[in-house]
Every structure is written in structure tokens, then in C-alpha cells.
Design a protein around this motif. Structure first.
Motif, PDB file in Angstrom:
ATOM      1  N   SER A 214       0.840  -1.199   0.000  1.00 39.81           N
ATOM      2  CA  SER A 214       0.000   0.000   0.000  1.00 39.81           C
ATOM      3  C   SER A 214       0.874   1.246   0.000  1.00 39.81           C
ATOM      4  CB  SER A 214      -0.912   0.018   1.237  1.00 39.81           C
ATOM      5  OG  SER A 214      -1.491   1.295   1.411  1.00 39.81           O
ATOM      6  N   PHE A 215       0.587   2.158  -0.923  1.00 40.95           N
ATOM      7  CA  PHE A 215       1.307   3.429  -0.960  1.00 40.95           C
ATOM      8  C   PHE A 215       0.898   4.310   0.212  1.00 40.95           C
ATOM      9  CE2 PHE A 215       1.705   7.874  -2.368  1.00 40.95           C
ATOM     10  CZ  PHE A 215       3.030   7.898  -2.773  1.00 40.95           C
ATOM     11  N   TYR A 216      -0.333   4.129   0.694  1.00 40.84           N
ATOM     12  CA  TYR A 216      -0.852   4.979   1.766  1.00 40.84           C
ATOM     13  C   TYR A 216      -0.686   4.305   3.132  1.00 40.84           C
ATOM     14  CZ  TYR A 216      -2.473   7.933  -1.982  1.00 40.84           C
ATOM     15  OH  TYR A 216      -2.504   8.757  -3.078  1.00 40.84           O
ATOM     16  N   ALA A 217      -1.611   3.462   3.534  1.00 37.77           N
ATOM     17  CA  ALA A 217      -1.547   2.873   4.871  1.00 37.77           C
ATOM     18  C   ALA A 217      -0.266   2.080   5.095  1.00 37.77           C
ATOM     19  CB  ALA A 217      -2.760   1.973   5.102  1.00 37.77           C
ATOM     20  N   GLY A 218       0.188   1.349   4.077  1.00 41.86           N
ATOM     21  CA  GLY A 218       1.373   0.506   4.230  1.00 41.86           C
ATOM     22  C   GLY A 218       2.675   1.268   4.340  1.00 41.86           C
ATOM     23  N   GLN A 219       2.635   2.565   4.003  1.00 42.06           N
ATOM     24  CA  GLN A 219       3.839   3.389   4.112  1.00 42.06           C
ATOM     25  C   GLN A 219       3.651   4.528   5.114  1.00 42.06           C
ATOM     26  OE1 GLN A 219       5.470   4.534   0.297  1.00 42.06           O
ATOM     27  NE2 GLN A 219       5.192   2.495  -0.555  1.00 42.06           N
ATOM     28  N   GLY A 220       2.703   4.344   6.029  1.00 41.31           N
ATOM     29  CA  GLY A 220       2.522   5.301   7.109  1.00 41.31           C
ATOM     30  C   GLY A 220       1.895   6.611   6.701  1.00 41.31           C
ATOM     31  N   ARG A 221       1.193   6.630   5.550  1.00 43.09           N
ATOM     32  CA  ARG A 221       0.497   7.840   5.120  1.00 43.09           C
ATOM     33  C   ARG A 221      -0.973   7.752   5.528  1.00 43.09           C
ATOM     34  NH1 ARG A 221       3.856   6.799   0.492  1.00 43.09           N
ATOM     35  NH2 ARG A 221       5.296   8.529   0.086  1.00 43.09           N
ATOM     36  N   PRO A 222      -1.622   8.887   5.769  1.00 43.79           N
ATOM     37  CA  PRO A 222      -3.058   8.847   6.066  1.00 43.79           C
ATOM     38  C   PRO A 222      -3.850   8.458   4.833  1.00 43.79           C
ATOM     39  CG  PRO A 222      -2.303  11.114   5.868  1.00 43.79           C
ATOM     40  CD  PRO A 222      -1.073  10.263   5.837  1.00 43.79           C
ATOM     41  N   GLY A 223      -4.936   7.734   5.047  1.00 46.40           N
ATOM     42  CA  GLY A 223      -5.830   7.373   3.967  1.00 46.40           C
ATOM     43  C   GLY A 223      -6.875   8.443   3.723  1.00 46.40           C
ATOM     44  N   PHE A 224      -7.915   8.080   3.027  1.00 42.75           N
ATOM     45  CA  PHE A 224      -9.002   9.001   2.700  1.00 42.75           C
ATOM     46  C   PHE A 224      -9.597   9.596   3.971  1.00 42.75           C
ATOM     47  CE2 PHE A 224     -13.671   9.377   1.726  1.00 42.75           C
ATOM     48  CZ  PHE A 224     -13.566  10.530   0.959  1.00 42.75           C
ATOM     49  N   GLU A 225      -9.782  10.915   3.949  1.00 43.28           N
ATOM     50  CA  GLU A 225     -10.340  11.673   5.064  1.00 43.28           C
ATOM     51  C   GLU A 225      -9.556  11.476   6.359  1.00 43.28           C
ATOM     52  OE1 GLU A 225     -14.513  10.694   5.249  1.00 43.28           O
ATOM     53  OE2 GLU A 225     -15.001  12.204   3.709  1.00 43.28           O
ATOM     54  N   GLY A 226      -8.230  11.298   6.216  1.00 37.58           N
ATOM     55  CA  GLY A 226      -7.360  11.206   7.377  1.00 37.58           C
ATOM     56  C   GLY A 226      -7.317   9.869   8.076  1.00 37.58           C
ATOM     57  N   PHE A 227      -7.900   8.836   7.457  1.00 37.40           N
ATOM     58  CA  PHE A 227      -7.886   7.510   8.080  1.00 37.40           C
ATOM     59  C   PHE A 227      -6.458   7.079   8.396  1.00 37.40           C
ATOM     60  CE2 PHE A 227      -7.142   2.972   7.428  1.00 37.40           C
ATOM     61  CZ  PHE A 227      -7.959   2.436   8.412  1.00 37.40           C
ATOM     62  N   GLU A 228      -6.253   6.519   9.592  1.00 41.20           N
ATOM     63  CA  GLU A 228      -4.952   5.999   9.987  1.00 41.20           C
ATOM     64  C   GLU A 228      -5.081   4.521  10.318  1.00 41.20           C
ATOM     65  OE1 GLU A 228      -2.940   8.147  13.002  1.00 41.20           O
ATOM     66  OE2 GLU A 228      -3.057  10.077  11.968  1.00 41.20           O
ATOM     67  N   ALA A 229      -4.318   3.701   9.611  1.00 37.01           N
ATOM     68  CA  ALA A 229      -4.334   2.265   9.853  1.00 37.01           C
ATOM     69  C   ALA A 229      -3.653   1.958  11.178  1.00 37.01           C
ATOM     70  CB  ALA A 229      -3.627   1.528   8.726  1.00 37.01           C
ATOM     71  N   ALA A 230      -4.045   0.872  11.814  1.00 29.72           N
ATOM     72  CA  ALA A 230      -3.438   0.471  13.083  1.00 29.72           C
ATOM     73  C   ALA A 230      -1.940   0.260  12.902  1.00 29.72           C
ATOM     74  CB  ALA A 230      -4.088  -0.826  13.576  1.00 29.72           C
ATOM     75  N   GLY A 231      -1.157   0.917  13.741  1.00 30.75           N
ATOM     76  CA  GLY A 231       0.295   0.769  13.707  1.00 30.75           C
ATOM     77  C   GLY A 231       1.006   1.642  12.706  1.00 30.75           C
ATOM     78  N   SER A 232       0.268   2.389  11.883  1.00 27.29           N
ATOM     79  CA  SER A 232       0.921   3.179  10.839  1.00 27.29           C
ATOM     80  C   SER A 232       1.767   4.307  11.418  1.00 27.29           C
ATOM     81  CB  SER A 232      -0.121   3.749   9.870  1.00 27.29           C
ATOM     82  OG  SER A 232      -0.984   4.662  10.524  1.00 27.29           O
ATOM     83  N   ALA A 233       1.380   4.824  12.572  1.00 32.35           N
ATOM     84  CA  ALA A 233       2.136   5.925  13.170  1.00 32.35           C
ATOM     85  C   ALA A 233       3.542   5.492  13.579  1.00 32.35           C
ATOM     86  CB  ALA A 233       1.385   6.483  14.382  1.00 32.35           C
ATOM     87  N   GLN A 234       3.700   4.210  13.919  1.00 38.62           N
ATOM     88  CA  GLN A 234       5.005   3.704  14.364  1.00 38.62           C
ATOM     89  C   GLN A 234       5.805   3.049  13.239  1.00 38.62           C
ATOM     90  OE1 GLN A 234       2.047   2.646  16.149  1.00 38.62           O
ATOM     91  NE2 GLN A 234       2.292   4.542  17.310  1.00 38.62           N
ATOM     92  N   LEU A 235       5.151   2.830  12.096  1.00 39.68           N
ATOM     93  CA  LEU A 235       5.777   2.043  11.042  1.00 39.68           C
ATOM     94  C   LEU A 235       7.114   2.610  10.598  1.00 39.68           C
ATOM     95  CD1 LEU A 235       5.816  -0.177   8.901  1.00 39.68           C
ATOM     96  CD2 LEU A 235       4.438   1.330   7.447  1.00 39.68           C
TER      97      LEU A 235
ATOM     98  N   GLU B 172       9.053   4.798  12.024  1.00 40.14           N
ATOM     99  CA  GLU B 172      10.026   4.836  13.112  1.00 40.14           C
ATOM    100  C   GLU B 172      10.681   3.464  13.314  1.00 40.14           C
ATOM    101  OE1 GLU B 172       8.121   6.246  16.612  1.00 40.14           O
ATOM    102  OE2 GLU B 172       7.741   8.266  15.823  1.00 40.14           O
ATOM    103  N   GLU B 173       9.902   2.397  13.199  1.00 42.95           N
ATOM    104  CA  GLU B 173      10.447   1.049  13.354  1.00 42.95           C
ATOM    105  C   GLU B 173      11.417   0.717  12.223  1.00 42.95           C
ATOM    106  OE1 GLU B 173       7.112  -1.528  13.596  1.00 42.95           O
ATOM    107  OE2 GLU B 173       6.505  -0.849  15.601  1.00 42.95           O
ATOM    108  N   LEU B 174      11.072   1.121  11.007  1.00 47.73           N
ATOM    109  CA  LEU B 174      11.966   0.872   9.880  1.00 47.73           C
ATOM    110  C   LEU B 174      13.245   1.689  10.007  1.00 47.73           C
ATOM    111  CD1 LEU B 174       9.375   0.830   6.945  1.00 47.73           C
ATOM    112  CD2 LEU B 174      10.536  -1.140   7.965  1.00 47.73           C
ATOM    113  N   GLN B 175      13.110   2.931  10.435  1.00 49.27           N
ATOM    114  CA  GLN B 175      14.290   3.777  10.624  1.00 49.27           C
ATOM    115  C   GLN B 175      15.211   3.202  11.702  1.00 49.27           C
ATOM    116  OE1 GLN B 175      12.076   7.361  11.430  1.00 49.27           O
ATOM    117  NE2 GLN B 175      12.591   8.265   9.448  1.00 49.27           N
ATOM    118  N   ALA B 176      14.611   2.723  12.795  1.00 48.11           N
ATOM    119  CA  ALA B 176      15.405   2.150  13.888  1.00 48.11           C
ATOM    120  C   ALA B 176      16.170   0.922  13.433  1.00 48.11           C
ATOM    121  CB  ALA B 176      14.501   1.803  15.069  1.00 48.11           C
ATOM    122  N   ALA B 177      15.620   0.219  12.439  1.00 50.95           N
ATOM    123  CA  ALA B 177      16.275  -0.981  11.911  1.00 50.95           C
ATOM    124  C   ALA B 177      17.224  -0.661  10.761  1.00 50.95           C
ATOM    125  CB  ALA B 177      15.225  -1.988  11.446  1.00 50.95           C
TER     126      ALA B 177
END
Length: 273
Positions: A166-187, A189-194
Motif C-alpha cells: 500500500s502506498f498509503y496505509a502501508g507506508q505510514g500515510r493517512p488514507g481518505f479523510e485522514g484515516f490511519e491504519a493500526a500501527g501506521s504511526a510507528q511504522l 520509526e520502526e523501519l528507521q530504527a532498523a
């Protein structure tokens, strides 16, 4: 008991509409079909040999080296189809050529990222192998891409690439009307830490399939977005195309050196000249 393919045509591939002799041993794999024309602009000559759905294929030469390009469309499912059908007509080396988002402020928009391995955050490769199977770039392809970037004088970074579905939820971007997938806010940061360098949507599936089938694969992407700084610009698009084109020529020279030396794998001690 698995059944044979329902496609009765054993020569021309169902999705790509290419057959034996239509493509070179090495194929560049951009996502966007419109990128094909920008890639072949770096070649000495070319002919468009097929165009079906998102898949456009051209074959030509660069400095005497045969080379092909097939667009895959967006995402790993369609990229995997391209790898499958190209392998069926004799392709043994795949170079993804695309765009990506960088995860570090040290990676500038317009720079290149050369993939050394992939985080399999896409689901396509799960259809082939267990989840702990690594997505690893072929070391000869990585060496050729690095050598090409060096010769062309392009700024590049070699590292781990995360591939998503996913270009949106799978890459930590908000979806339509600001939807945020579970865990997207940390995604991110976790990749950067690794110490993951960049994120895109096809590389890990291409690498996984190539390894499963004993083929060579790698990826080079131009950075369009820096997810740390928020900068975005579609600049430097031709750099990845030019680098992959020169890398294809260098891979052909590596293969020639291997044959002359009687070596199974190219290594730095063999050289290129």
C-alpha cells in the motif's frame, strides 16, 4: 494434484505477450509504463516488442550489449507476473528501476538507492516461501549498479529496502479523510530504527522470486520523497534508468570475465577491464 496452466499458448506469454527471442537475458523492470520511453532513450537502439495491459516491453542494445525493459505496473503482484513470464522465455537477470521514499534525512531527493536486501512487507512473496525466507539482491547485480553509479558520478546509497502493498496505509500515510491504519504511526520509526534505507512497492518480491528460481536480481530507485524531512520532487528520474542501463553492460562484461577465468561467480579480484 496441481493442474497445468489453462493457457493453451505455450510460446507467447499470457500477460506480457512476449515469446522466446523477444527479450534479452537481462530485463529492466520499471513500474510506470510511461517510464519505458525514458529508459530506452539511453540505449543505442530499440524496438517495442509487446504492449498489453500495464506490461510494455522493448528490446534493444547498449554499447553492443542486448537489453530489454518491461513495465510492471504498480505493486508486487503484477511485478511477480512479469518475473514469472519473463523467466519462462529465458530471462536470467532482473533489475528493478523505480522511485522510492527515503527514510533518512541524509538521503537527498534525487539520490539513488541501490537495494542490497528487502523487508518483505508485501504479501506476494508470502505466496511462494515462508515468511523468514530472505529477500536478497544478487551480489553481482549490486556490484554492477554501484560501479555504474560511480562511473556516472551519481550520489547513491546502498541498503535495505522495505517493500509494501500500500502506498498509503502501508507506508505510514493517512488514507481518505485522514484515516490511519493500526500501527501506521510507528511504522516508519520502526523501519528507521532498523536502518532501513527506503520504501517502495516491488523490490522484495522481485528479489525473492529470483532467488527461488536461481536467477539474478537487484534494484535501483531514484528518491522522490524524503519521509523524514517531508521533501518531495520528481527529479532525477533518468538517473536510475541510466545507472541500470550501464549496469547491464557491466554485468555482461562480468559474465565474459567469468567465462575466461573459469569462475562460477564474479568477484572483485577478477576486475572488469
Amino acid at each position: 494434484m496441481p493442474r497445468d496452466s489453462e493457457d493453451p499458448n505455450t510460446d507467447v506469454q499470457y500477460h506480457l505477450e512476449v515469446g522466446p527471442g523477444d527479450v534479452a537475458d537481462t530485463v529492466l523492470l520499471p513500474g510506470n509504463p510511461e517510464r519505458l520511453e525514458k529508459i530506452v532513450a539511453h540505449w543505442d537502439d530499440h524496438d517495442v516488442v509487446a504492449s498489453h495491459r500495464e506490461y510494455r516491453t522493448a528490446t534493444g542494445s547498449y554499447e553492443g550489449t542486448p537489453i530489454s525493459v518491461t513495465s510492471t505496473g504498480i505493486g508486487s503482484p503484477s511485478a511477480a507476473i512479469a518475473v514469472e513470464e519473463l523467466a519462462r522465455v529465458g530471462v536470467d537477470t532482473f533489475l528493478r528501476v523505480g522511485s522510492c521514499g527515503a527514510l533518512s534525512a541524509d538521503v537527498a531527493v534525487g539520490d539513488l538507492v541501490i537495494t542490497t536486501g528487502g523487508v518483505r512487507q508485501e504479501g506476494t512473496s508470502d505466496e511462494y516461501v515462508r515468511e523468514d525466507y530472505p529477500a536478497v539482491a544478487d551480489h553481482e547485480v549490486v556490484a554492477a549498479l554501484v560501479a555504474a553509479a560511480e562511473r556516472l558520478g551519481y550520489d547513491y546509497h546502498a541498503g535495505i529496502t522495505a517493500s509494501t502493498d500500500s502506498f498509503y496505509a502501508g507506508q505510514g500515510r493517512p488514507g481518505f479523510e485522514g484515516f490511519e491504519a493500526a500501527g501506521s504511526a510507528q511504522l516508519l520509526e520502526e523501519l528507521q530504527a532498523a536502518n532501513v534505507t527506503n520504501v517502495e512497492m516491488e523490490a522484495s518480491a522481485i528479489l525473492t522470486l529470483a532467488n527461488v528460481y536461481g536467477l539474478r536480481a537487484g534494484a535501483v530507485c531514484t528518491v522522490y520523497a524524503n519521509r523524514e524531512t517531508g521533501e518531495f520532487a520528481t527529479e532525477g528520474e533518468s538517473r536510475a534508468a541510466e545507472t541500470a542501463t550501464l549496469a547491464t553492460h557491466l554485468l555482461a562484461k562480468m559474465d565474459e570475465v567469468k567465462r575466461e577465468a573459469g569462475a562460477d561467480r564474479w568477484h572483485a579480484g577478477l576486475g572488469l577491464e
